[in-house]
Design a protein around this motif. Structure first.
Motif, mmCIF file in Angstrom:
data_model
loop_
_atom_site.group_PDB
_atom_site.id
_atom_site.type_symbol
_atom_site.label_atom_id
_atom_site.label_comp_id
_atom_site.label_asym_id
_atom_site.label_seq_id
_atom_site.Cartn_x
_atom_site.Cartn_y
_atom_site.Cartn_z
ATOM 1 N N VAL A 82 0.848 -1.200 0.000
ATOM 2 C CA VAL A 82 0.000 0.000 0.000
ATOM 3 C C VAL A 82 0.882 1.248 0.000
ATOM 4 O O VAL A 82 0.625 2.203 -0.740
ATOM 5 C CB VAL A 82 -0.996 -0.005 1.181
ATOM 6 N N LYS A 83 1.932 1.257 0.816
ATOM 7 C CA LYS A 83 2.845 2.406 0.839
ATOM 8 C C LYS A 83 3.497 2.599 -0.530
ATOM 9 O O LYS A 83 3.674 3.730 -0.993
ATOM 10 C CB LYS A 83 3.925 2.231 1.928
ATOM 11 N N LYS B 89 3.260 5.841 -2.908
ATOM 12 C CA LYS B 89 4.482 6.506 -3.372
ATOM 13 C C LYS B 89 4.509 6.618 -4.896
ATOM 14 O O LYS B 89 4.945 7.633 -5.444
ATOM 15 C CB LYS B 89 5.706 5.734 -2.878
ATOM 16 N N GLU B 90 4.045 5.589 -5.596
ATOM 17 C CA GLU B 90 4.062 5.587 -7.059
ATOM 18 C C GLU B 90 2.888 6.351 -7.660
ATOM 19 O O GLU B 90 2.783 6.451 -8.875
ATOM 20 C CB GLU B 90 4.098 4.154 -7.577
ATOM 21 N N GLY B 91 1.998 6.878 -6.811
ATOM 22 C CA GLY B 91 0.910 7.720 -7.297
ATOM 23 C C GLY B 91 -0.349 6.988 -7.723
ATOM 24 O O GLY B 91 -1.268 7.608 -8.249
ATOM 25 N N TYR B 92 -0.417 5.681 -7.507
ATOM 26 C CA TYR B 92 -1.653 4.959 -7.822
ATOM 27 C C TYR B 92 -2.767 5.368 -6.861
ATOM 28 O O TYR B 92 -3.931 5.411 -7.230
ATOM 29 C CB TYR B 92 -1.441 3.437 -7.766
ATOM 30 N N ILE B 93 -2.395 5.648 -5.624
ATOM 31 C CA ILE B 93 -3.328 6.165 -4.626
ATOM 32 C C ILE B 93 -2.993 7.638 -4.436
ATOM 33 O O ILE B 93 -1.919 7.973 -3.950
ATOM 34 C CB ILE B 93 -3.216 5.408 -3.293
ATOM 35 N N LYS B 94 -3.928 8.514 -4.845
ATOM 36 C CA LYS B 94 -3.680 9.955 -4.764
ATOM 37 C C LYS B 94 -3.961 10.489 -3.374
ATOM 38 O O LYS B 94 -3.218 11.328 -2.862
ATOM 39 C CB LYS B 94 -4.562 10.697 -5.783
#
Length: 153
Positions: A41-42, A46-51
């Motif tokens: 999840v982190k 970090k990769e921007g999949y979760i804004k």
């Protein structure tokens, strides 16, 4: 999406359904232990999949019962004018979404207000203060049939 595996996609789907879910509950749903789920999840964050994570509020309970879609046409189309329009629209709390669109109009706004009187005041005193609006055509929502903020996967 080429960097995502099946587990990552499952995690994203579950988080879209309930972003308040605990890591332990999420781990049980994807058959992993909590530590790798937390790390995944982190990484997705970090990769921007979760804004971001948000709470979806009940607009009716907050006196924002009237939803209006307003199509805007600008008088002129220059970079400076477009940027100024966007800056002005972003500052208006009643505008919850704004899209730059193709076709007969330049922008589509989603506006949430208390009632028709509030919308009239918004048009006159907020939209009316924005330079270079050539026309504004409003459509009023009678009823919400489907409303989802989830990204289809």
């Amino acid at each position: 999406m080429e960097n995502l595996d099946v587990t990552d996609i499952q995690l994203l789907k579950h988080l879209q359904e309930n972003s308040n879910i605990t890591t332990k509950e999420l781990a049980a749903l994807v058959n992993l232990s909590p530590t790798p789920v937390y790390e995944r999840v982190k990484k997705l964050e970090k990769e921007g999949y979760i804004k971001q994570y948000v709470a979806l509020l009940n607009a009716d309970k907050l006196n924002r019962e009237l939803i209006v879609f307003c199509n805007i046409t600008l008088k002129q189309h220059t970079k400076a004018i477009g940027n100024k329009f966007v800056e002005d629209i972003v500052a208006l709390k009643e505008v919850t979404e704004c899209y730059n669109i193709s076709g007969d109009y330049d922008f589509k706004l989603k506006i949430m207000v208390k009632d028709m009187k509030h919308y009239q005041d918004f048009v006159i005193n907020s939209l009316g203060d924005i330079e270079n609006i050539g026309s504004a055509h409003s459509t009023f929502v009678i009823g919400v049939i489907k409303q989802s903020y989830a990204v289809p996967m």
